[in-house]
Design a protein around this motif. Sequence first.
Motif: not given
Length: 197
Positions: A57-64, A176-177
């Motif tokens: 979840t955190y990796a996807a937000s950072v990648q985005q 995300q935030k």
Amino acid sequence: MSKRPLIAVILALPLAACATVPPVEVTRFHIDSPARSGTIAVEEMPGNPDVSLEFRTYAASVQQQFAQVGFSPVSAGASSEYVALVNFRRSFRPGGIDRSGKPVSVGVGGGIGSGGYSGLGLGVGINLSGKPKDIVTTELQVQLRRRSDSTTIWEGRAYTEGKQGSPESQPAAAAQKLASALIRGYPGESGRTITVK
């Protein structure tokens, strides 16, 4: 003049304060001219707790967020120019206690004067749910390194808080935030802590 509208406004103040969205505290550090583009892979920082589903979840937000500032995700099986190492932590403390461990209370007060002074005397004590909910503190740390020599060219940390069970305390929303507040405006001012609302 009727005091009823004023009393209603004063009674609403503590409730309005509780409805505000917690801010994010962000600190970033970087070399003089950090990269602005290139291929990037997101990996778990050594020592990060082994919670693979939450890490994704955190990796996807950072990648985005890195994609929005100019970096491209690496193709499957290829080696990236940069690697973003991600570490996150969630901790809990009893509600009603601030980060220093001191009790926190919200109240409104006033007084009644005499001798022609017309004032408002009001003491408010509101307990909506019995025991206060725990406060969830979520922290995110990201290091951006050149893969060729493992040099860290940019690093940032962000944290936020929310009451347990609130939308902002949920892992997906917090990820995300935090990622948005941390990486938006990349690279940001080095060595300065800012508050993002």
